[in-house]
Design an enzyme around this catalytic site. Sequence first.
Site: not given
Ligand SMILES: CC(C)(COP(=O)(O)OP(=O)(O)OC[C@H]1O[C@@H](n2cnc3c(N)ncnc32)[C@H](O)[C@@H]1OP(=O)(O)O)[C@@H](O)C(=O)NCCC(=O)NCCS
Length: 174
Positions: A135-136, A142
């Site tokens: 889950n890249e 994180y």
């Molecule tokens: C992982 C997840 C929770 C992140 O939530 P999100 O709302 O998309 O992330 P945010 O917009 O709050 O991002 C916060 C920061 O992380 C960074 N970030 C988020 N996704 C990123 C990615 N794929 N690659 C690099 N940076 C990333 C953002 O750029 C942001 O940086 P900033 O604070 O400098 O602006 C969301 O993408 C998700 O629900 N994914 C699918 C479910 C999942 O995989 N959950 C985890 C299971 S273990």
Amino acid sequence: MTINIKKCTLEDSRKLQEISYETFNETFKDQNSPENMNAYLERAFNLPQLEKELTNVSSYFFFIYYNNEVAGYVKVNTDEAQSEEMGDQTLEIERIYIKNQFQKHGLGKHLLNQALEVAMKENKKKIWLGVWEKNENAIAFYKKMGFVQTGAHSFYMGDEEQTDLIMTKTLSEG
Ligand SMILES: CC(C)(COP(=O)(O)OP(=O)(O)OC[C@H]1O[C@@H](n2cnc3c(N)ncnc32)[C@H](O)[C@@H]1OP(=O)(O)O)[C@@H](O)C(=O)NCCC(=O)NCCS
């Protein structure tokens, strides 16, 4: 645009089941067999199971609303509710999911901050989680939020054994 976070109660069980199915499917269906997906969904997100988790005093669920629509949720565990024996000084983020169409709007960060707030209120020293090694996106998120890899553990998706990386963020030393 308004963003709100609300702690879930037992009355939210169906809404929680709905978003749990939807986000788990969106996240993992392309990389897993339908059989393993279904086995996991049925085991993890059946109503009695979710109701049990919602009434566990050591677990908390929060919904995040984007313009009054549920856009995601987080589940955190303390004490014996944690998936690994970590003791009483740590908090686990077991699930954090934002629906596809709401990702990359800062909502994940809001939910993570909510988890941090709970951890700090309860004087925890560390916050940790397990994330599938494939889950890249989540791993990148994180890392951005200050977590580092501190271990690994096995996880079953249906009958397939998978590896979760354990990632940790230290909140206070000593
Ligand atoms: C992982 C997840 C929770 C992140 O939530 P999100 O709302 O998309 O992330 P945010 O917009 O709050 O991002 C916060 C920061 O992380 C960074 N970030 C988020 N996704 C990123 C990615 N794929 N690659 C690099 N940076 C990333 C953002 O750029 C942001 O940086 P900033 O604070 O400098 O602006 C969301 O993408 C998700 O629900 N994914 C699918 C479910 C999942 O995989 N959950 C985890 C299971 S273990």
